[in-house]
Scaffold this motif. Structure first.
Motif, mmCIF file in Angstrom:
data_model
loop_
_atom_site.group_PDB
_atom_site.id
_atom_site.type_symbol
_atom_site.label_atom_id
_atom_site.label_comp_id
_atom_site.label_asym_id
_atom_site.label_seq_id
_atom_site.Cartn_x
_atom_site.Cartn_y
_atom_site.Cartn_z
ATOM 1 N N UNK A 349 32.641 20.099 18.510
ATOM 2 C CA UNK A 349 33.727 21.028 18.220
ATOM 3 C C UNK A 349 34.994 20.218 17.984
ATOM 4 N N UNK A 350 35.420 20.151 16.737
ATOM 5 C CA UNK A 350 36.625 19.404 16.374
ATOM 6 C C UNK A 350 37.555 20.322 15.599
ATOM 7 N N UNK A 351 38.818 20.338 15.971
ATOM 8 C CA UNK A 351 39.842 21.073 15.240
ATOM 9 C C UNK A 351 40.773 20.052 14.597
ATOM 10 N N UNK A 352 40.871 20.114 13.271
ATOM 11 C CA UNK A 352 41.734 19.197 12.534
ATOM 12 C C UNK A 352 43.150 19.761 12.451
ATOM 13 N N UNK A 374 42.216 16.486 16.313
ATOM 14 C CA UNK A 374 42.448 15.230 15.618
ATOM 15 C C UNK A 374 43.453 15.470 14.503
ATOM 16 N N UNK A 375 44.453 14.615 14.391
ATOM 17 C CA UNK A 375 45.487 14.764 13.374
ATOM 18 C C UNK A 375 45.073 14.027 12.109
ATOM 19 N N UNK A 376 44.817 14.795 11.039
ATOM 20 C CA UNK A 376 44.441 14.230 9.746
ATOM 21 C C UNK A 376 45.643 14.020 8.822
ATOM 22 N N UNK A 377 46.805 14.590 9.162
ATOM 23 C CA UNK A 377 47.987 14.385 8.329
ATOM 24 C C UNK A 377 48.456 12.937 8.464
ATOM 25 N N UNK A 378 48.771 12.329 7.340
ATOM 26 C CA UNK A 378 49.011 10.887 7.307
ATOM 27 C C UNK A 378 50.465 10.525 7.580
ATOM 28 N N UNK A 379 51.410 11.338 7.084
ATOM 29 C CA UNK A 379 52.828 10.997 7.211
ATOM 30 C C UNK A 379 53.312 11.389 8.607
ATOM 31 N N UNK A 380 53.194 10.438 9.552
ATOM 32 C CA UNK A 380 53.591 10.737 10.934
ATOM 33 C C UNK A 380 54.915 10.076 11.300
ATOM 34 N N UNK A 381 55.756 9.841 10.273
ATOM 35 C CA UNK A 381 57.079 9.264 10.492
ATOM 36 C C UNK A 381 58.103 10.379 10.684
ATOM 37 N N UNK A 382 59.345 10.014 10.903
ATOM 38 C CA UNK A 382 60.474 10.939 11.070
ATOM 39 C C UNK A 382 60.235 11.878 12.257
ATOM 40 N N UNK A 383 60.920 13.018 12.243
ATOM 41 C CA UNK A 383 60.824 13.921 13.383
ATOM 42 C C UNK A 383 61.008 15.361 12.903
ATOM 43 N N UNK A 384 60.724 16.301 13.800
ATOM 44 C CA UNK A 384 60.925 17.726 13.499
ATOM 45 C C UNK A 384 60.094 18.190 12.311
ATOM 46 N N UNK A 410 48.848 10.148 13.046
ATOM 47 C CA UNK A 410 47.668 10.149 12.181
ATOM 48 C C UNK A 410 46.481 9.453 12.844
ATOM 49 N N UNK A 411 45.327 10.149 12.855
ATOM 50 C CA UNK A 411 44.102 9.592 13.406
ATOM 51 C C UNK A 411 43.992 9.677 14.912
ATOM 52 N N UNK A 412 45.042 10.144 15.574
ATOM 53 C CA UNK A 412 44.980 10.244 17.028
ATOM 54 C C UNK A 412 44.274 11.519 17.449
ATOM 55 N N UNK A 413 43.608 11.440 18.620
ATOM 56 C CA UNK A 413 42.777 12.543 19.101
ATOM 57 C C UNK A 413 43.154 12.912 20.529
ATOM 58 N N UNK A 414 42.866 14.153 20.859
ATOM 59 C CA UNK A 414 43.082 14.624 22.235
ATOM 60 C C UNK A 414 42.051 15.700 22.540
ATOM 61 N N UNK A 415 41.496 15.674 23.762
ATOM 62 C CA UNK A 415 40.459 16.623 24.159
ATOM 63 C C UNK A 415 40.928 17.516 25.300
ATOM 64 N N UNK A 416 40.424 18.718 25.298
ATOM 65 C CA UNK A 416 40.649 19.650 26.394
ATOM 66 C C UNK A 416 39.341 20.378 26.671
#
Length: 452
Positions: A349-352, A374-384, A410-416
Motif C-alpha cells: 500500500x503506497x500513496x504517492x 512517498x513524494x514523487x514531486x521533484x522540485x522540493x526547493x523553496x517553501x510554502x 523528493x523520493x523521501x518516504x514515511x510509514x504509518x
C-alpha cells in the motif's frame, strides 16, 4: 481593505510619456469550472474564468496590470508579453495582497499569461486552469488585411488547454479533457456562425500545460499564418499550425464559397476526441458575429448537487481514481522506514504525493496495515506554495486518531500503521487543498485466513 504591498512597480523609466496606458485587473480564486453537461473541475482561476480574461493591447502600449489575491493560498503572475523581469515583482503574492505592475508591449503577437507563485506552484496552478491570452496587435498590418484593404469579418480568439483528473495524470501527461476556450466541445454545441467568403483571423494559443497541438480546419487551407502572432514570421498555404505548450499563431483564412460546416480541430486525434473540436457553420444568411473571445465560462463557487462527475486534480471527488486493497496485513511488511531513506522496495500500500495531489486519493485497508507515503514531486526547493515538498496530516481533520508525517522531499518516504478502524481524511499542511482518504476496516476471520 486590500493591503497594497506595492502600489506601483515601474520597471522602466524610459516608457514614452505619451504612450497609451491599457489597464487590467486580475483576481485569483479557487473555482469550480463547468467543463461539460454535469461535469465539473475544481481548480484555480483568474477572475473566476478559465481561460481568464482576454487582454488586448497594441504594440507600443504601456500595460498596467493589477493582481489581487482573493484566495487562501499564494498566487502570482507570469506575463509572456513582458520583455522584463516579472517574477521578482509578481511572484509569491500572498492572500490579501495586491500588486500593480507596468511594462511596455514591445513585441506584437499572441502571448500566454499564467499563475506563477514561483517554483513548483507554477506548474501546479497552471494545471488547475490559471492561464489566459494576451494579444499585442501589431502596428504593421497582417498580409491578408493589407491585400483585401479591410478588417476581418470575424476575430476568433481560441485557447487550447487540458483538464486533469489527478496530479498523477498531470505528471504523466494523461489529460481527461482537451478543450477550446475552457469547455468540452464548446463550439460543437454552439457552432460559430460565418458566411461563405468571410475573412477570418484566428488568434490561437496552446496553453497546454503538457500536450502538443496541430491546429487544422477540415475543408480549408490556412492562407497566411504568423508564428507567435508576429506579422514578420509568415507562413503561406499551410494545412496545420504546430504548437507546443505556450506556442501561438495568428491565422488568416477565407471561408470557401461553399455553405456547410468547417471543423476546427487539433489533428492530434487522441486529444481531439477529448474535446478539442469546434465548428464554423457557414451559411449565406448567417448572423454577423464580430468576435469570439477566449474567456472560459463563468466559474462556480461550489459543485452543484446534480453533478454527475467532478474532477479534482488536487483532492477528492474522482471515483475513477479510488483504489481498494482488501487483504489481511502481512507482519513482515510492517517494519519502519527512516525519513529520508530512498528505496525501490515494493510495498503493498503506497500513496504517492505527485502533482500536488495524493494518488490514489482513496485507499481501503484492514486494521494493522502500514501505509507508506512517498513524494514523487521533484522540485522540493523553496517553501510554502512554491515548493514540491509535502506532508500528510490528519490533525484537525476527520479521523479516529491523528497522524502527522514529516515534510518529505523528493523520493523521501514515511510509514504509518493503522490500529483503529474508521475513515481518515487527511491533507498536506503546506498545500491544504491536497486531500485524501484512508478507510481502515476490521477484516473478517475469512479474510484473515485468506490473506495468510
Amino acid at each position: 481593505m486590500w493591503k497594497r504591498i506595492a502600489a506601483l512597480l515601474v520597471l522602466s523609466l524610459s516608457l514614452p510619456a505619451l504612450a497609451a496606458v491599457k489597464r487590467f485587473e486580475l483576481t485569483t480564486h479557487s473555482s469550480v469550472f463547468p467543463v461539460d453537461q454535469g461535469v465539473y473541475v475544481k481548480g484555480f482561476s483568474f477572475n473566476e474564468m478559465s481561460p481568464g480574461p482576454l487582454l488586448v493591447v497594441e504594440e507600443g502600449d504601456t500595460v498596467e496590470i493589477a493582481l489581487r489575491n482573493e484566495d487562501f493560498v499564494a498566487h502570482g503572475l507570469s506575463i509572456h508579453a513582458a520583455n522584463t523581469q516579472t517574477s521578482k515583482f509578481l511572484g509569491n503574492v500572498q492572500p490579501g495582497e495586491e500588486r500593480v505592475f507596468r511594462f511596455q508591449a514591445d513585441f506584437p503577437g499572441v502571448f500566454m499569461y499564467h499563475c506563477a507563485p514561483g517554483g513548483h506552484g507554477i506548474m501546479a496552478h497552471t494545471m488547475g486552469g490559471q492561464h489566459g491570452m494576451i494579444v499585442v496587435e501589431p502596428k504593421k498590418k497582417y498580409r491578408l488585411e493589407a491585400e483585401l484593404g479591410r478588417a476581418p469579418d470575424l476575430k476568433l480568439y481560441l485557447v487550447q488547454s487540458e483538464w486533469y483528473a489527478s496530479g498523477r495524470d498531470f505528471f504523466d501527461g494523461r489529460a481527461t479533457y482537451v478543450v477550446f476556450n475552457g469547455q468540452n466541445f464548446r463550439y460543437v454545441k454552439e457552432p460559430i456562425p460565418v458566411r461563405p467568403g468571410d475573412y477570418i483571423r484566428i488568434y490561437f494559443l496552446n496553453a497546454g500545460p503538457n500536450l502538443t497541438s496541430t491546429f487544422h480546419v477540415v475543408g480549408g487551407v490556412w492562407e497566411y499564418m504568423y508564428y507567435q502572432g508576429n506579422p514578420d514570421n509568415v507562413v503561406k498555404g499551410s494545412q496545420t499550425a504546430l504548437a507546443g505548450p505556450s506556442d501561438s499563431w495568428v491565422i488568416e483564412w477565407r471561408v470557401p464559397p461553399v455553405e456547410g460546416d468547417y471543423t476546427l480541430v487539433t489533428h492530434v486525434f487522441g486529444t481531439a476526441i477529448k474535446g478539442a473540436l469546434g465548428i464554423l457553420r457557414a451559411k449565406k444568411d448567417a448572423p454577423r458575429v464580430a468576435e469570439v473571445r477566449a474567456e472560459g465560462p463563468k466559474a462556480l463557487k461550489e459543485v452543484p448537487q446534480e453533478a454527475k462527475r467532478v474532477l479534482d486534480p488536487y483532492g477528492l471527488g474522482t471515483p475513477t481514481h479510488e483504489h481498494t486493497v482488501r487483504k489481511a496485513p502481512d507482519p513482515a511488511l510492517l517494519q519502519p522506514v527512516a525519513v529520508g531513506e530512498r528505496t525501490l522496495d515494493p510495498l503493498p500500500v503506497t500513496i504517492q504525493m505527485v502533482g500536488n495531489s495524493f494518488y490514489p486519493k482513496v485507499v481501503e485497508v484492514p486494521v494493522g496495515t502500514t501505509v507508506e507515503f512517498v513524494n514523487e514531486d521533484v522540485f522540493d526547493l523553496l517553501e510554502g506554495e512554491r515548493t514540491g515538498r509535502h506532508d500528510a496530516v490528519v490533525v484537525d481533520v476527520k479521523g479516529p486518531e491523528p497522524f502527522v508525517s514529516p515534510k518529505l522531499g523528493h523520493g523521501e518516504r514515511w510509514r504509518v500503521t493503522f490500529t483503529q478502524p474508521g475513515e481518515y481524511t487527511y491533507i498536506c499542511s503546506i498545500h491544504p487543498y491536497m486531500r485524501g482518504i484512508i478507510r481502515v476496516y476490521a477484516p473478517t476471520p475469512q479474510e484473515v485466513h485468506k490473506g495468510h
